[in-house]
Design a protein around this motif. Structure first.
Motif, PDB file in Angstrom:
ATOM      1  N   LEU A  81       0.455   6.461   5.520  1.00  0.00           N
ATOM      2  CA  LEU A  81      -0.478   5.360   5.653  1.00  0.00           C
ATOM      3  C   LEU A  81      -0.663   5.009   7.131  1.00  0.00           C
ATOM      4  CD1 LEU A  81      -2.162   3.128   4.221  1.00  0.00           C
ATOM      5  CD2 LEU A  81      -0.102   1.710   4.312  1.00  0.00           C
ATOM      6  N   MET A  92       1.006   4.375  -2.957  1.00  0.00           N
ATOM      7  CA  MET A  92       0.710   5.779  -2.691  1.00  0.00           C
ATOM      8  C   MET A  92       1.625   6.708  -3.478  1.00  0.00           C
ATOM      9  SD  MET A  92       0.074   5.378   1.391  1.00  0.00           S
ATOM     10  CE  MET A  92       0.083   7.103   1.808  1.00  0.00           C
ATOM     11  N   ALA A 104      -4.207   9.520  -2.348  1.00  0.00           N
ATOM     12  CA  ALA A 104      -3.002  10.171  -1.839  1.00  0.00           C
ATOM     13  C   ALA A 104      -2.684  11.436  -2.631  1.00  0.00           C
ATOM     14  CB  ALA A 104      -1.830   9.197  -1.886  1.00  0.00           C
ATOM     15  N   TYR A 106       0.828  -1.211   0.000  1.00  0.00           N
ATOM     16  CA  TYR A 106       0.000   0.000   0.000  1.00  0.00           C
ATOM     17  C   TYR A 106       0.860   1.259   0.000  1.00  0.00           C
ATOM     18  CZ  TYR A 106      -4.731  -1.879   0.398  1.00  0.00           C
ATOM     19  OH  TYR A 106      -5.936  -2.482   0.132  1.00  0.00           O
ATOM     20  N   ILE A 111      -5.829   3.864  -3.774  1.00  0.00           N
ATOM     21  CA  ILE A 111      -5.088   4.656  -2.792  1.00  0.00           C
ATOM     22  C   ILE A 111      -4.166   5.678  -3.445  1.00  0.00           C
ATOM     23  CG2 ILE A 111      -3.141   3.055  -2.515  1.00  0.00           C
ATOM     24  CD1 ILE A 111      -3.332   3.681   0.532  1.00  0.00           C
ATOM     25  N   GLY A 112      -3.659   5.387  -4.639  1.00  0.00           N
ATOM     26  CA  GLY A 112      -2.797   6.350  -5.315  1.00  0.00           C
ATOM     27  C   GLY A 112      -3.528   7.641  -5.617  1.00  0.00           C
TER      28      GLY A 112
END
Length: 295
Positions: free
Chosen positions: A146, A139, A267, A135, A263-264
């Protein structure tokens, strides 16, 4: 605040974690201590000669971020204090399949009795560390950090949160005691986010995290004095709109339904934190083995 810990296998310490008690309680469960017929490993005691010795290598079958080797060593050391144990990689190391992680030699009965407890611990913690690292990598080069959550197995929180740190993540609250987190059910009873935040601050709580899932809740929470906002179940566009309103007044955390494939983008919105419950709740065990040979 970062937790200081020592990962030498002879002096592994974590605040709030009693390694000796953990090892003793794990063995008591596995050996059936206090139960009729319990208190021993019947297979090893009946099959393995008392004077037999083994040597073995613990290795990875997957690409992993290693976690838990000092704890595994403690299991072996508890049953064979004279065992020769060598940790071959550091905690948090990223290794390829087939990498040797630990060499061990000692009394065969003791090593076999400790084997499953040691492997279970390393496989579970390495699984968490490996998923966390995945994870973190997803990001990209952003400011976001995180975070884990309180979605941990009862009794294993300190270890699981240690595994998150080992994988490159950071810890959210350790429990219910170290920060107030106002969520929707608290808001419903208090009558609104502003009132809930005021009550927490009025009780002397210094860090008050307030969950908001609508844009119109942001100003009431900030006006009341929230020290951090948890932006719940907001997509990237809504997150950017929320961050524009907050304008840097407090740190902001994105949470809820975060996946590896999203999640990218989350972020990249500029949030300070992203919390992911599945780091501890759903991490698969790493494929790590241990093969012994007689000496």
């Amino acid at each position: 605040m970062a937790t200081v810990y020592n990962t030498n296998h002879d002096s592994f310490t974590l605040p709030g974690f009693d390694l000796d008690a953990f090892v003793a309680n794990t063995f008591a469960e596995d050996l059936g201590e206090g139960l009729p017929g319990g208190g021993l490993d019947v297979t090893s005691a009946s099959v393995i000669p008392a004077d037999a010795c083994f040597a073995g290598v613990m290795d990875s079958r997957d690409a992993i971020s290693v976690c838990g080797l000092p704890i595994a060593a403690a299991f072996f050391r508890a049953l064979d204090p004279a065992a020769d144990i060598e940790l071959l990689v550091d905690e948090g190391a990223r290794v390829a399949p087939g990498t040797a992680l630990m060499r061990i030699a000692g009394q065969a009965r003791a090593l076999l009795t400790a084997e499953r407890s040691a492997l279970n611990t390393v496989q579970h913690l390495t699984g968490i560390a490996t998923l966390t690292r995945t994870y973190v990598d997803a990001m990209g080069d952003t400011r976001a950090r995180l975070l884990d959550t309180r979605k941990t197995i009862p009794g294993l929180r300190v270890l699981e949160k240690y595994a998150v740190r080992t994988g490159g993540g950071h810890n959210h609250r350790m429990g219910l005691w170290d920060a107030a987190m106002i969520k929707d059910n608290h808001v419903a009873v208090a009558g609104g986010v502003g009132e809930a935040v005021r009550r927490a601050l009025g009780a002397g709580v210094r860090e008050v995290i307030c969950e908001v899932d609508r844009i119109d809740q942001i100003e009431p929470a900030l006006t009341a004095g929230a020290t951090r906002l948890l932006l719940d179940n907001m997509g990237p566009d809504m997150l950017r709109a929320a961050l524009a309103i907050v304008a840097g007044r407090v740190p902001c955390e994105a949470s809820g339904g975060v996946r590896l494939d999203t999640i990218g983008a989350i972020a990249a919105t500029g949030v300070d934190y992203i919390s992911v419950g599945r780091l501890t709740q759903s991490a698969p065990a790493a494929d790590i083995g241990l093969d012994f040979t007689p000496l």
